[in-house]
Design a protein around this motif. Structure first.
Motif, short mmCIF file in Angstrom:
data_model
loop_
_atom_site.label_atom_id
_atom_site.label_comp_id
_atom_site.label_asym_id
_atom_site.label_seq_id
_atom_site.Cartn_x
_atom_site.Cartn_y
_atom_site.Cartn_z
N GLY A 257 1.04 -1.38 -0.09
CA GLY A 257 -0.13 -0.03 -0.25
C GLY A 257 0.48 1.60 -0.06
O GLY A 257 0.90 2.28 -0.64
N THR A 258 2.01 1.12 1.04
CA THR A 258 2.86 2.47 1.40
C THR A 258 1.80 3.10 1.73
O THR A 258 1.22 3.07 2.39
CB THR A 258 3.04 3.36 0.27
N CYS A 259 2.85 4.28 2.79
CA CYS A 259 2.80 4.64 3.88
C CYS A 259 1.82 5.75 3.71
O CYS A 259 0.94 5.95 4.65
CB CYS A 259 3.83 4.62 4.81
N VAL B 197 -0.43 5.90 0.85
CA VAL B 197 -1.74 5.65 0.62
C VAL B 197 -1.94 5.44 1.60
O VAL B 197 -3.47 5.29 2.40
CB VAL B 197 -1.70 4.80 -0.35
N ASP B 198 -1.64 4.38 2.35
CA ASP B 198 -2.13 3.59 3.90
C ASP B 198 -2.86 5.07 4.92
O ASP B 198 -4.13 4.67 5.09
CB ASP B 198 -1.00 3.22 4.80
N SER B 199 -2.42 5.64 5.10
CA SER B 199 -2.77 7.03 6.40
C SER B 199 -3.81 7.67 5.50
O SER B 199 -4.73 8.36 5.80
CB SER B 199 -1.96 7.74 7.31
N PHE B 200 -3.16 8.03 4.06
CA PHE B 200 -4.21 9.67 3.48
C PHE B 200 -4.94 9.30 2.38
O PHE B 200 -5.76 9.60 1.77
CB PHE B 200 -2.67 10.81 3.33
N PRO C 29 -5.79 5.82 1.33
CA PRO C 29 -6.82 4.35 2.11
C PRO C 29 -7.94 3.78 0.51
O PRO C 29 -7.80 2.59 0.39
CB PRO C 29 -6.75 4.25 3.33
N GLY D 288 -5.67 2.64 -2.62
CA GLY D 288 -6.03 0.94 -1.85
C GLY D 288 -6.42 0.20 -2.13
O GLY D 288 -6.96 -1.27 -2.83
N MET D 289 -7.72 0.70 -1.52
CA MET D 289 -8.92 -0.77 -1.59
C MET D 289 -9.27 -0.64 -2.42
O MET D 289 -9.85 -1.93 -3.40
CB MET D 289 -10.07 0.11 -0.78
N ILE E 259 -7.35 -2.81 -4.71
CA ILE E 259 -8.01 -4.51 -4.37
C ILE E 259 -9.26 -4.66 -4.88
O ILE E 259 -9.19 -6.34 -5.35
CB ILE E 259 -8.31 -4.26 -2.80
#
Lengths: 299, 233, 528
Positions: A25-27, A29-32, A34, A37-38, A41
């Motif tokens: 995801g990378t950090c 994308v993870d927090s800002f 997401p 990322g979904m 997926i």
């Protein structure tokens, strides 16, 4: 974001369409971002590709590496080597993190016990658009509208989005993937890709550069944001969220000051996900697995 | 000698640390321009670089020179001291009588037995200098000058108009072939490639000719290759 | 000089404007990097000059490399040629010395900038020389030769048009190929009018016409060439097998400086040597194309000695000063050695988005732009990493320089490596390998602690997830401002849930091993 400095494009070998992939995801994308990322997926699952998202993943280590804190970066990179251990392709949501894993990890772990592992990971790590174009050869068959997609279309209809594509420096120069990036954007249905002035120039993000040299970074971001606004784009896309945050954030500020319209930003994966509503997705490449996808396409 | 030895010692120490030298030493030679395009490429590049080219022949080039000097109202011409200079002076005296001729036949410090005056003569009272190219490079549009007693360095540098005689038969494809051909031969004190009149773009990227050297370059092009007319068409 | 004419610019006002620019330069030069950069960013005229020049030079370069594959092939060759030379550097230097000496050129070696200046001054003193006319030489800027000689009563005049104008303005070059790139023609017209005098002793008439400006400078400088005792030049390549100094230029001032005065002194770095004439074409094909977008410069001059007995002109003495000033140390550094591949074309600065914004003076160094960021901290005379810490951070690592470099110097990689050197911990500094000047000098306790904390968090996934979770939960409490980011940008807002959470909630498998062993996992659920 940061380009690795690998100035000669190395030919990469691409696998057949795999049945399973890792998603990094990378950090950022993870927090800002997401949802990006979904969206990715969701896209892969609909193509019958199983997605594994290791909860043990964190950050590729680039911020510390580019700031010169090599030991601190290496320790973090080691966590990713462990998280993505199995011999499965890794799809990364950002170009700069891809460059880190593909080009810098082998340097970082050279002459260490993890040398072979880092090299193997580098070889099976792919940036999102790189994977969609070079591994999947994804195509979108329009089932909703009649308008043809892409730049150079004769007429741009109301339903067509004017998309300004920002290919990050690490995707363009570090990874040499500008063509793949553009290919993915232009293959999207109902998308008209517009090009800002000085398209290849850095947006001024550069990770800690934006903090350590704030004035210079801001000047670069301002120029890039204004060039983006001048295209009349309705959305700005990229596969690097640092750039998106930088360009979008600057446009917000300029809009606040009444200098231009704010323009929404979206990761390319989100545009891909949107395209699935109106198009049938076709995977052009050979699938390696005996396992066939169950259902395909839109709901 | 210590600075020298210290530097070399440090470099030698560094050399032992190097793993391997470049493994790509044996790249194939650079591709060169096909001969059929030499002439047109040269002409094109020289024109783009603001040189004037006047075509002539081995028999009539002296007359062509006289015509050009008359046309351009050149007041004075400096000639190198070469075997043909005597005959050339006669031709010019007859055909371009308004041009003052000067032969570069004594050292720059002792111009015609008059110490100190040569530089000012050269810098202030000479309109044109006549040089002879020893080779022509097609790919870059360059004339090769080899300095020596018959080709003083300042002759093609100080006068505002530099006239260079070049023969088509002396043309080679370009740098690669020329340098390969020179290997093992003695070097002149100055080996010069001239690719146009002096110029600069130092002020706001605006091109201006005649920065420090010649403002104009006139090439007397001797068509001494049989097929040159066809090749150029 | 019709001062009654109302349209004629006022001499006093113009003088003030030119003096103001000089003071601005001096003021800027006295500040720290960040202040210099800020001053440059706020100067609209300056920014327009650099933006215009960058766009122009990028387009020119592109026009002479129409074929990408050919360009990449040429870059391979350029890189190979430079590496070939460097692999044999000490042997080639000795061979060069032998052949230069055989050609009558006197060879001198200088370990430091001061030694080089002393050598040059010594040659002048021995010949009772009082005036120098200089062709373009970045190495002479590196060693601050003018300053050294002027302090000893010797007049040094720059003759490259750009360098001449910069000297007239009492400034420094802002670009290694186009020194006065930072001024527009109106500024140069004012400068010439107020500070230059014609050979007749009159002020140069005011004109913004570039042909006039160049014509006036030409007339002034011609007189100087005629009278100078010594000509000083740089060298683009030194050819070992033939004992030859190769110089490229367009103006003719290089030829003048090396031809007309009775003594020619060339000064260059030890890295400039190549083995033979056949090494020249590859590099000569790349240098002018990369620098100014020309196939070749107007003049390429290969000097193989002073005037011979039967020759009528040319210098009676030719000297070659070979300078180290940190280069042999670069040669020994395992990662920074490619610094020495540089052929000083300036393409990296022409393509650098930071250089395009702040210009050359902001770097405060002889060599600006990406190659300047790499070379400067490694020069013995420039204060090492301690004095140049901000400069190496003024880079977004965007890679435009590395892509433009004709000899494939991995500039972003070298800049990153210098950052690592500049903050190297004590243990690394004493690991027995060679480190750059001032390694560890920019390691600050606070920054080191931040990165150690960051590393701890990101190497422990559970801690990382807790931390990011806390950030999402506390998103409403995030500050609205965080300088410098929010000075010109909105504050990024963390999402309500992290991707880790969303993926877990969606039942996305976390590990591949379980599926490989055939165990039932949440993957099955996810696929239903």
């Amino acid at each position: 974001m940061a380009a690795s400095g690998n100035t000669r494009k190395q030919p990469r070998s691409y696998p057949d369409v795999p049945s399973r992939i890792y998603l990094m995801g990378t950090c950022l994308v993870d927090s800002f971002y997401p949802e990006a990322g979904m969206d990715a997926i969701e896209f892969f699952r609909q193509q019958g590709i199983e997605v594994i998202f290791p909860q043990a993943q964190t950050c590729c280590g680039q911020p510390a590496w580019n700031s010169g804190f090599e030991d601190e970066a290496r320790a973090v990179a080691l966590t990713q080597l462990a998280a993505f251990e199995a011999d499965i392709p890794v799809v990364v949501m950002m170009g700069s993190c891809t460059g880190m894993m593909v080009h810098e990890y082998p340097v970082m772990f050279a002459n260490t016990p993890h040398q072979a592992q880092a090299k193997a990971l580098a070889e099976r790590t792919f940036e999102f658009s790189e994977f969609l174009i070079n591994v999947l050869d994804v195509q979108f068959e329009n089932i909703g509208h009649t308008n043809s997609s892409g730049a150079g279309g004769d007429s741009v209809q109301d339903s067509v989005q004017k998309v300004a594509l920002h290919t990050s420096c690490s995707t363009r120069r570090g990874m040499g993937l500008a063509a793949e990036h553009m290919a993915l954007a232009t293959r999207l249905p109902d998308v008209h890709v517009v090009e800002p002035e000085r398209v290849t120039e850095c947006c001024g993000f550069g990770g800690t550069f934006a903090v350590k040299q704030g004035d210079i970074s801001a000047a670069m971001a301002n120029d890039k944001a204004r060039a983006m606004a001048a295209t009349g784009a309705t959305v700005i896309t990229s596969a690097d969220c640092g750039c998106l945050m930088n360009i979008g954030g600057t446009l917000d500020k300029l809009a606040e000051q009444g200098e231009c319209q704010a323009i929404p930003v979206a990761h390319l994966a989100s545009l891909v996900k949107n395209a699935m509503d109106t198009s049938k997705v076709v995977i052009g490449r050979h699938r390696s697995s005996t396992e066939q996808p169950g259902e395909e396409g839109a709901q | 000698m210590s600075a020298r030895n210290n530097i070399l010692a440090r470099l030698r120490a560094g050399q032992t640390n190097q793993t391997t030298a470049s493994s790509r030493d044996e790249l194939p030679p650079l591709a060169t321009l096909p001969e059929a395009q030499w002439r047109s490429r040269f002409m094109e590049l020289m024109a783009a670089n603001h040189a004037d080219i006047v075509e002539t022949t081995a028999q009539s080039w002296q007359q062509t020179l006289a015509d050009e000097l008359n046309k351009r109202q050149v007041g004075s011409l400096l000639l190198a001291n070469r075997a043909e200079t005597g005959a050339l002076k006669d031709t010019l005296a007859a055909q371009a009588s308004a041009v003052a001729l000067q032969v570069f036949d004594s050292s720059v410090e002792h111009w015609q037995g008059n110490p100190g005056s040569m530089r000012s003569q050269l810098f202030s009272n000479t309109d044109a200098g006549l040089s002879y190219a020893s080779a022509v490079l097609a790919e870059t549009g360059s004339l090769v000058l080899e300095t020596g007693p018959q080709e003083p360095r300042t002759l093609s540098l100080v006068p505002p108009l530099s006239i260079i005689v070049a023969r088509e038969s002396d043309m080679v494809s370009g740098l690669t072939d020329y340098m390969a051909g020179r290997a093992g031969k003695a070097m002149p004190t100055n080996l010069l490639f001239v690719s146009g009149p002096s110029k600069t773009a130092d002020i706001q990227q605006t091109l201006a000719y005649g920065a420090h050297g010649p403002k104009s370059l006139l090439i007397l092009w001797i068509n001494d290759v049989a097929s040159s007319e066809e090749a150029s068409s | 000089m019709s001062e009654s004419n109302m349209t004629q610019p006022n001499f006093i006002e113009l003088t003030e404007a030119v003096n103001r620019e000089e003071h601005e330069f001096a003021d800027m030069a006295s500040r720290h990097f960040k202040v210099r950069a800020q001053m440059a960013l706020e100067n609209d005229t300056l920014r327009a000059s650099f933006r215009g020049a960058s766009d122009f030079l990028q387009a020119k370069r592109k026009s002479v490399f129409p074929d990408q594959a050919e360009l990449e092939d040429l870059r391979d060759r350029g890189e190979a040629a430079r590496q070939r030379s460097l692999a044999n550097l000490p042997e080639l230097l000795e061979l060069l010395e032998t052949n230069l000496t055989a050609n009558g050129v006197q060879v001198h070696w200088a370990e430091t900038a001061t030694q080089a200046n002393q050598i040059i001054h010594g040659i002048m003193a021995a010949n009772n020389a009082k005036t120098v006319v200089k062709g373009k030489s970045m190495v002479s800027e590196e060693i601050e030769l003018n300053h050294y000689l002027e302090a000893r009563g010797i007049e040094c005049l720059e003759s490259d048009m750009g360098e001449y104008l910069v000297q007239l303005a009492k400034e420094a070059p802002s670009h290694i190929v186009m020194p006065v790139i930072h001024k527009n023609k109106q500024q140069i017209a004012q400068l010439m009018h107020t500070r230059a005098t014609t050979p007749d002793g009159e002020p140069v008439p005011y004109s913004e016409d570039v042909d006039d400006l160049i014509g006036n400078a030409r007339a002034i400088l011609r007189q100087k060439f005629e009278q100078a005792d010594v000509g000083v030049s740089g060298v683009n390549m030194a050819i070992a097998e033939t004992g030859t100094l190769l110089l490229v230029e367009n103006e003719g001032n290089g030829r003048m400086s090396t031809t007309v005065p009775p003594i020619h002194i060339a000064v260059t770095g030890i890295e400039k040597v190549v083995r033979s004439l056949t090494d020249v074409p590859e590099l000569l094909t790349l240098l002018p194309r990369s620098a100014t977008g020309q196939l070749i410069t107007t003049y390429v001059n290969m000097i193989s000695g002073p005037r011979k007995a039967d020759e009528l002109d040319g210098p009676e003495q030719v000297h070659m000063v070979l300078l180290d000033n940190g280069r042999s140390k670069m040669f020994n550094h395992p990662d920074l050695k490619p610094t020495l591949q540089c052929i000083r074309c300036g393409a990296c600065m022409n393509h650098c988005p930071v250089y395009a914004r702040i210009g050359g003076h902001a770097y405060g160094s002889t060599y600006p732009g990406p190659i300047g960021q790499v070379v400067t901290p490694q020069l013995d005379s420039a204060g090492g990493l301690g004095a140049n810490g901000d400069m190496i951070n003024a880079c977004s690592l965007n890679g435009a320089c590395g892509e433009a470099c004709p000899v494939r110097i991995p500039l972003p990689t070298l800049i990153r490596k210098l950052r690592a050197e500049s903050v190297a911990p004590v243990a690394t500094q004493h690991d027995g390998t060679l480190h750059a000047n001032g390694a560890g000098r920019n390691r600050r306790m606070k920054e080191a602690l931040i990165w150690q904390g960051w590393s701890q968090m990101h190497r422990h996934p559970a801690v990382y997830r807790l931390g990011t979770r806390a950030m999402t939960l506390g998103r409403a409490l995030m500050p609205g401002k965080l300088a410098p980011w929010t000075n010109t940008r909105s504050m990024p807002k963390p999402a309500a849930k992290t991707l880790h959470q969303l993926a877990r909630e969606a039942g996305i498998a976390s590990s591949a091993t379980s599926t490989l062993t055939g165990k039932s996992t949440r993957t099955a659920e996810a696929k239903s």
